[in-house]
Design a protein around this motif. Structure first.
Motif, short mmCIF file in Angstrom:
data_model
loop_
_atom_site.label_atom_id
_atom_site.label_comp_id
_atom_site.label_asym_id
_atom_site.label_seq_id
_atom_site.Cartn_x
_atom_site.Cartn_y
_atom_site.Cartn_z
N ASP A 88 -70.42 -58.64 26.08
CA ASP A 88 -71.55 -59.02 26.93
C ASP A 88 -71.03 -59.32 28.34
OD1 ASP A 88 -74.54 -59.93 26.48
OD2 ASP A 88 -73.65 -61.37 27.88
N ILE A 89 -71.43 -58.51 29.31
CA ILE A 89 -70.82 -58.62 30.64
C ILE A 89 -71.88 -58.71 31.73
CG2 ILE A 89 -69.30 -57.45 32.29
CD1 ILE A 89 -68.54 -56.03 29.29
N HIS A 90 -71.61 -59.57 32.68
CA HIS A 90 -72.52 -59.75 33.80
C HIS A 90 -71.80 -59.62 35.14
CE1 HIS A 90 -76.05 -61.13 31.50
NE2 HIS A 90 -75.14 -61.55 30.66
N PHE A 91 -72.49 -59.11 36.14
CA PHE A 91 -72.11 -59.21 37.55
C PHE A 91 -70.98 -58.28 38.00
CE2 PHE A 91 -73.32 -63.80 36.54
CZ PHE A 91 -74.66 -63.59 36.85
N ASP A 92 -69.97 -58.03 37.16
CA ASP A 92 -68.78 -57.33 37.64
C ASP A 92 -68.49 -56.09 36.78
OD1 ASP A 92 -66.27 -56.45 38.42
OD2 ASP A 92 -65.47 -58.49 38.69
N GLY A 93 -68.77 -54.93 37.33
CA GLY A 93 -68.59 -53.67 36.60
C GLY A 93 -67.15 -53.42 36.20
N ARG A 94 -66.19 -53.94 36.97
CA ARG A 94 -64.79 -53.73 36.63
C ARG A 94 -64.46 -54.38 35.29
NH1 ARG A 94 -62.74 -56.11 42.18
NH2 ARG A 94 -64.37 -57.51 41.44
N ILE A 95 -65.06 -55.55 35.03
CA ILE A 95 -64.85 -56.20 33.74
C ILE A 95 -65.45 -55.35 32.62
CG2 ILE A 95 -65.29 -58.28 32.35
CD1 ILE A 95 -65.39 -59.89 34.93
N ALA A 96 -66.60 -54.76 32.89
CA ALA A 96 -67.24 -53.90 31.88
C ALA A 96 -66.34 -52.72 31.54
CB ALA A 96 -68.60 -53.42 32.39
N VAL A 97 -65.77 -52.09 32.57
CA VAL A 97 -64.89 -50.95 32.34
C VAL A 97 -63.66 -51.38 31.53
CG1 VAL A 97 -63.37 -49.27 33.48
CG2 VAL A 97 -65.70 -49.67 34.36
N LYS A 98 -63.07 -52.51 31.92
CA LYS A 98 -61.89 -53.02 31.19
C LYS A 98 -62.26 -53.34 29.73
CE LYS A 98 -58.77 -53.17 34.46
NZ LYS A 98 -58.20 -51.83 34.55
N ALA A 99 -63.44 -53.90 29.53
CA ALA A 99 -63.87 -54.24 28.16
C ALA A 99 -63.97 -52.96 27.32
CB ALA A 99 -65.21 -54.97 28.18
N ILE A 100 -64.51 -51.93 27.91
CA ILE A 100 -64.63 -50.65 27.19
C ILE A 100 -63.24 -50.10 26.88
CG2 ILE A 100 -65.43 -48.26 27.36
CD1 ILE A 100 -67.73 -49.37 29.20
N GLU A 101 -62.38 -50.09 27.89
CA GLU A 101 -61.03 -49.56 27.70
C GLU A 101 -60.24 -50.36 26.66
OE1 GLU A 101 -60.53 -47.77 32.25
OE2 GLU A 101 -59.48 -49.62 31.67
N ARG B 195 -82.89 -44.33 34.50
CA ARG B 195 -81.76 -44.22 35.43
C ARG B 195 -80.49 -43.78 34.69
NH1 ARG B 195 -79.05 -43.98 39.61
NH2 ARG B 195 -77.74 -45.61 40.55
N PHE B 196 -80.24 -44.36 33.53
CA PHE B 196 -79.07 -43.99 32.73
C PHE B 196 -79.19 -42.54 32.26
CE2 PHE B 196 -76.15 -47.59 31.64
CZ PHE B 196 -76.66 -48.48 32.57
N PRO C 246 -73.45 -54.38 41.03
CA PRO C 246 -73.49 -53.48 42.19
C PRO C 246 -73.77 -52.08 41.68
CG PRO C 246 -71.55 -54.89 42.26
CD PRO C 246 -72.17 -55.10 40.92
N GLN C 247 -74.77 -51.41 42.22
CA GLN C 247 -75.24 -50.16 41.64
C GLN C 247 -74.17 -49.07 41.61
OE1 GLN C 247 -78.19 -49.89 39.83
NE2 GLN C 247 -77.75 -52.07 40.12
N ARG C 248 -73.24 -49.09 42.62
CA ARG C 248 -72.20 -48.06 42.63
C ARG C 248 -71.28 -48.18 41.41
NH1 ARG C 248 -68.29 -51.41 44.08
NH2 ARG C 248 -68.91 -53.18 45.37
N GLN C 249 -71.27 -49.36 40.76
CA GLN C 249 -70.38 -49.54 39.60
C GLN C 249 -70.94 -48.92 38.32
OE1 GLN C 249 -69.69 -53.82 39.45
NE2 GLN C 249 -67.92 -53.62 40.82
N LEU C 250 -72.25 -48.63 38.30
CA LEU C 250 -72.86 -48.13 37.07
C LEU C 250 -72.22 -46.81 36.62
CD1 LEU C 250 -76.70 -48.87 37.35
CD2 LEU C 250 -74.91 -50.16 36.16
N THR C 251 -71.91 -45.93 37.60
CA THR C 251 -71.30 -44.64 37.21
C THR C 251 -69.93 -44.85 36.56
OG1 THR C 251 -70.61 -44.45 39.51
CG2 THR C 251 -72.51 -43.13 38.84
N ASP C 252 -69.16 -45.82 37.06
CA ASP C 252 -67.86 -46.12 36.43
C ASP C 252 -68.04 -46.60 35.00
OD1 ASP C 252 -66.76 -45.57 38.89
OD2 ASP C 252 -66.63 -47.68 39.49
#
Lengths: 345, 345
Positions: free
Chosen positions: A79-92, A154-155, A106-112
């Motif tokens: 469960d991740i909020h606010f920071d897309g980099r944490i989301a990417v790391k969680a997936i990895e 959007r997704f 930040p919308q630019r992080q959604l593609t990552d």
């Protein structure tokens, strides 16, 4: 009749389609408290939790997910909020699903995030929430549902459709209306829940009203009951809702009297202890704990196993037949022994 | 749409007709424990209980009813089994209603009970129960409803029609079916309840599923939630069910988050304490207790008063405006002070 949704897999657990409605909860500890969170997961799994969500508030917690995955017997939703980099790391680091409220990033992080999820082939739950609806919108069932559906679109536009949806509110009526709209307008599996439902007694009631109504109408593929209190209660309430709506008959149902001026035994404590013991049972049985003769015999008749209390002693009854008459102090251990004989524990 | 039933008066409290759905509970102590039972009644009345039932197991307890009536601020319903003489004594000693399961009594005693009730002009609740259905019948929703309706007919034949009906079972689905039959076939006010629902969390859920469904369909004139646990929880659950079904909007609704890996405050204890404080409020307000920033601001916006916790401190927010920033240790007292300022306590 449950409307058939797409199926997503969270680890090995399928959600949607014709699969049973999946029961889930959330840990109190973050992944970096590795032993504590693993203990929580083991305990919840032992009472029937099938999916576990963990809050991942920092990058450090995201890194700890790979260790947690080795220890967890349940698929882990980050469960991740606010920071897309944490989301990417969680997936990895091995999350079996992530839950995000896309408006929080930040919308630019959604593609990552989407790229990472695609690479590891894990689903994303789009989870909007009455408390964090876009500031431009006035809160209502339709604005909440529409917000979720806009994110889904959007997704999809970004080429990602391995999705699950939730749109929780803290109000039972709004929850029911919101999910009815989602059910009608979308075929993605739905995660049901009332958010911030309150403390145990009233929270269980509010969740049961909303989820009970939806499940009875065939809506919902996975559920969480969120209570401010013990997580084990959340799971017990989930199964009670599933049983009482006839959606999924799993686990032991406790019938216990509320005690009154006729009682001569410490029934509240006895019933609570029995509840704890039977929470591990997966077979759909009925267990009765009664304090006096007025209803005990009748209820015991319909129970697989029953305790009927007297003054300082108690009867253990199986399918209406008295099998033991024991001192109050020995009731619980004798009861447990009978469950073991029945191969239920 | 609620179907209009006849109105009965229990003391000064009307049940049925267009009157609000009445909330009731039952004491743990019998009338002969006079001070204990009076304390129970005072406490339950302070959180919104409107009618109180007491078990009257002996003739001695029946005599104590006249003392209890002087002390009780709520109308008293005497619950009597097996012995019609106790029922008559209970009526003569001031019971505002009696609840009996007529099948439990020697049939020749029914005329005595009816004569006494007529003389003092008090109603009788005919309360049948899945645990004590006539032995010749197989338990089902229709046999349970029919049993109640046969007793109603018998009482009418004996010239008595100041009646209320209940037909409780410990199963949610059976409860819903049974009361639907009673609602269709009779115009006496209905007392709803799931009997022996279990311990607090699952019992609240099971009751909410059954009573929520019925109340949403306009069925039910008075309710009891029976939990093996604290009676105050029963009342809180009753009001939560009434609010969540939109049937009666009374009392403070708590929105509190379930705590997760982001929390830095003892939120469970805080929420439980807040729940206890707000149980005395009769105004329909929303109170929010949140542990972190993710949903706090959004939820607080819609709350009349909110607490948002941080690390060792907390904000008090009114209608979305921060009014105080206080140490964790002072949160509850400051919160109470604000409620007093708002004239809610």
């Amino acid at each position: 009749m449950r409307k058939k949704k797409r199926t997503v897999f969270i680890g090995k657990v399928p959600v949607g389609g014709n699969n049973p409605v999946v029961v889930q909860s959330m840990t109190k500890n973050p992944p970096s408290k590795l032993n504590e969170v693993a203990d929580e997961i083991n305990q919840l799994a032992s009472v029937g939790c099938e999916l576990i969500r963990v809050a991942v508030p920092t990058e450090k917690d995201a890194y700890f997910l790979s260790d947690l995955k080795k220890k967890s017997i349940l698929p882990v939703v980050a469960d991740i909020h606010f920071d897309g980099r944490i989301a990417v790391k969680a997936i990895e680091n091995g999350a079996d699903e992530i839950r995000i409220n896309p408006g929080n990033f930040p919308q630019r992080q959604l593609t990552d995030i989407i790229r990472a999820a695609k690479k590891r082939k894990i689903p994303i739950r789009i989870g909007v929430n009455s408390g964090s609806l876009e500031k431009s919108l006035v809160l209502s069932a339709s604005s909440l549902a529409d917000s979720a559906l806009r994110w889904v679109k959007r997704f999809e536009d970004l080429g990602f459709s391995d999705l699950k949806i939730s749109a929780k509110s803290s109000d039972a009526a709004m929850t029911v209306k919101t999910y009815r709209i989602l059910d009608e307008k979308s075929d993605y599996p739905l995660h049901l829940g009332v958010t911030e439902a309150g403390t145990v007694a009233t929270g269980a009631a509010r969740s049961a009203i909303a989820l009970g109504r939806l499940l009875s109408d065939g809506i919902g593929d996975t559920i969480r009951v969120s209570l401010t209190g013990d997580r084990v209660d959340e799971i017990a309430v989930c199964y009670e809702i599933l049983r009482s709506t006839g959606v999924r008959n799993v686990g032991a149902r406790l019938v216990s009297c509320p005690t009154c001026g006729r009682i001569q035994i410490d029934l509240t404590r006895l019933a609570q202890e029995v509840q704890k013991i039977i929470e591990r049972i997966r077979m759909p049985i009925t267990v009765s704990v009664m304090g006096c003769a007025v209803n005990a015999i009748g209820e015991a008749k319909d129970a697989d196993i029953a305790i009927a209390g007297g003054a300082g002693y108690g009867l253990i009854i199986k399918k209406g037949k008295i099998v033991k008459n024991v001192r109050e102090a020995d009731l619980l251990s004798e009861f447990k022994e009978e469950l073991i004989k029945m191969e239920l524990l």
